[in-house]
Design an enzyme around this catalytic site. Structure first.
Site, PDB file in Angstrom:
ATOM      1  N   ASP A 144      28.166 -16.563  -0.940  1.00 36.13           N
ATOM      2  CA  ASP A 144      27.469 -16.039   0.247  1.00 36.13           C
ATOM      3  C   ASP A 144      27.917 -14.613   0.575  1.00 36.13           C
ATOM      4  O   ASP A 144      27.736 -14.167   1.701  1.00 36.13           O
ATOM      5  CB  ASP A 144      27.731 -16.880   1.509  1.00 36.13           C
ATOM      6  CG  ASP A 144      27.196 -18.288   1.422  1.00 36.13           C
ATOM      7  OD1 ASP A 144      26.593 -18.631   0.405  1.00 36.13           O
ATOM      8  OD2 ASP A 144      27.384 -19.040   2.392  1.00 36.13           O
ATOM      9  N   CYS A 209      13.797 -35.026  10.313  1.00 34.55           N
ATOM     10  CA  CYS A 209      14.267 -33.785  10.937  1.00 34.55           C
ATOM     11  C   CYS A 209      13.879 -33.776  12.418  1.00 34.55           C
ATOM     12  O   CYS A 209      12.703 -33.802  12.761  1.00 34.55           O
ATOM     13  CB  CYS A 209      13.677 -32.557  10.230  1.00 34.55           C
ATOM     14  SG  CYS A 209      14.125 -31.033  11.080  1.00 34.55           S
ATOM     15  N   CYS A 230      15.841 -25.010  12.769  1.00 32.72           N
ATOM     16  CA  CYS A 230      16.886 -25.847  12.154  1.00 32.72           C
ATOM     17  C   CYS A 230      18.146 -25.848  13.030  1.00 32.72           C
ATOM     18  O   CYS A 230      18.619 -24.801  13.474  1.00 32.72           O
ATOM     19  CB  CYS A 230      17.208 -25.309  10.761  1.00 32.72           C
ATOM     20  SG  CYS A 230      18.548 -26.193   9.949  1.00 32.72           S
ATOM     21  N   CYS A 264      18.566 -38.874   2.680  1.00 30.62           N
ATOM     22  CA  CYS A 264      18.067 -38.690   1.308  1.00 30.62           C
ATOM     23  C   CYS A 264      18.593 -39.808   0.401  1.00 30.62           C
ATOM     24  O   CYS A 264      19.803 -40.007   0.294  1.00 30.62           O
ATOM     25  CB  CYS A 264      18.511 -37.328   0.787  1.00 30.62           C
ATOM     26  SG  CYS A 264      17.934 -37.026  -0.895  1.00 30.62           S
TER      27      CYS A 264
END
Ligand code: B12
Ligand code: SF4
Ligand code: SF4
Length: 403
Positions: A144, A209, A230, A264
């Site tokens: 990053d 979400c 988000c 997931c």
């Protein structure tokens, strides 16, 4: 002795990386990005919100070609460092524990900061390459720290596919891993790219979400996220007040969010636990105790306490803002008892006179969520009579109307 071939060197490097704790590994050639048109369209829609560093012209240019970040590179080593699994629930949270009064921190952020952990390990990998080849291998470590599309490179290095939640998922390890890159001026044998996606008809992440940030796949199959919605963005990247329309959906998530990974099936089945450096040093803390502790700290004290942790990023005021949203949500919950209300009131009284307007404003909002209005109304009115900051006054007005 014969010199090792590029493919042999890659295999030896893979084994060394595994010894260092990198359970995912691959190698790519530094080719220009194939995703830039997608990236530009994503920026065009403002999905990046306030993350201006993603949209800067020079950084955008460099994203289009990884070589711009290290021109001598001949190969890019991509590693994945695992940080968690579904079974950390007893220590912190889990899908079943979203309504508790605990402050939920995303799994990757419960221990040490990967921005310092991974580079140190990759520097060791680079030093190992020097020894192995007998050359002075030039390299650059990226975690990053440079404008590079890490996930696109990782997919090309065979590390995984882009899930509908936008995460890179490995078919045998799930998605609870962080990526790091090592660019070297050495020819290594490239890995097989990941070419299939395994989401099939599943949409569990999109449905779960809480803020509607996941928008599904577009016409070329790329998963799209509106980062402005988000919780990870709202709690870590956003500097100012949390938009009113997202506060309730944040629940008790106070730093980052794992919901689209928790649901997931690839994590339910395959995530295996991560490197101990990311394990929480202490059990989860209640929203109220956490906020009380931070209210007692200066910014300097906060930075000292969280020097090794990702929690340093939003600073004391950002973290308190997040905790106050969590407290407001807990106060609204049906199960909120009078003992919790009493403890919350003590903390909110202190927060309402904090030096930071961001903290005072979110304390006012949390007071507006209380079911028993009389005590909170008295506090809000008292503050209203001495408050001069227009933003805080607006929050107080809103909270009094909510009563
Ligand atoms: C900005 C950023 C964020 C933003 C935006 C997230 C996002 N999904 O873009 C916010 C703050 C929301 C965020 C949140 C998180 N992040 Co983040 N983040 C980044 C960062 C710095 C840049 C990502 C970026 O450029 N996004 C812009 C999009 C457009 O690009 P992209 O995601 O790389 O890839 C897109 C395209 O390539 C395209 N695509 C896919 N397939 C195809 C096919 C074709 C043909 C085309 C044209 C395009 C295409 O779809 C992808 C998704 O939209 C990266 C590090 C890095 N330098 O890459 C970490 C990174 C992505 N984050 C990471 C993590 C861990 C998280 C969180 C899990 C943290 C948390 N628990 O709170 C959450 C996850 C939320 C989520 N569902 O994405 C990890 C992901 C590891 C993994 N296994 O995938 C990374 C790689 C950091 C790291 N070094 O490990 N993050
Ligand atoms: S991290 Fe949380 S808020 Fe962000 S996309 Fe995933 S589920 Fe939605
Ligand atoms: S939850 Fe389902 S759709 Fe979402 S990333 Fe996982 S497999 Fe893909």
């Amino acid at each position: 002795m014969n010199e090792p071939s590029p493919a042999q060197l890659t295999e030896a490097l893979r084994q060394e990386a595994e010894l260092l704790g990198f359970t995912l590994f691959g190698v790519v050639r530094p080719q220009p990005s194939e995703h830039m048109a997608f990236y530009d369209a994503w920026l065009e829609r403002d999905y990046h919100g306030e993350m201006a560093y993603l949209a800067r012209d020079d950084a955008r240019e460099r994203r289009s070609d990884p070589l711009a970040s290290f021109p001598p590179a001949q190969s890019i080593v991509v590693v994945g460092h695992e940080y968690g699994n579904q079974r950390q629930e007893s220590l912190h949270d889990g899908p079943s524990d979203r309504q508790s009064d605990n402050a939920v921190i995303a799994r990757y952020a419960r221990g040490n900061d990967y921005h310092s952990v991974i580079p140190e390990l990759l520097e060791r990998l680079l030093a190992w390459l020097d020894g192995e080849t007998g050359e002075d291998v030039r390299g650059r470590v990226l975690v990053d720290t440079a404008p590079v599309l890490e996930r696109e490179l990782a997919r090309r290095a065979g590390v995984g596919w882009f899930g509908r939640n936008t995460m890179l998922i490995h078919p045998e390890r799930g998605s609870y891993f962080l990526l790091g890159l090592l660019m070297v001026d050495l020819e290594l044998g490239p890995s097989e790219p990941f070419s299939r996606e395994h989401c099939g008809t599943c949409r569990a992440c999109v449905d779960a979400c809480p803020t509607g940030a996941l928008l599904g796949r577009d016409e070329v199959g790329a998963p799209v996220i509106d980062a402005r919605r988000c919780i990870s963005y709202l709690t870590i990247e956003l500097k100012g007040p949390i938009p009113l329309e997202h506060r309730a959906a944040m629940g008790n998530r106070v730093f980052g969010c794992d919901i689209c990974q928790e649901v997931c099936p690839w994590n339910e089945r395959f995530s295996r636990g991560g490197d101990p450096t990311y394990a929480p040093g202490a059990p989860a803390e209640s929203l109220i105790d956490f906020a009380a502790r931070l209210l007692d700290m200066s910014e300097k004290g906060y930075q000292r306490a969280y020097a090794q942790s990702p929690l340093a990023r939003p600073r004391r005021k950002g973290m308190l803002r997040n905790l106050l949203v969590g407290i407001g949500n807990a106060l609204r919950a049906d199960a909120c008892d009078s003992e919790t209300e009493r403890e919350a009131l003590t903390v909110l009284r202190t927060a309402l006179s904090d030096a930071q307007p961001l903290v005072r404003g979110h304390a006012a909002w949390a007071l507006g969520q209380m079911a028993t209005a009389s005590a909170s109304t008295a506090l809000l009115r008292a503050r209203q009579s001495v408050e001069s900051d227009p933003y805080v006054l607006e929050e107080i007005d809103g909270a009094l109307r909510a009563d």
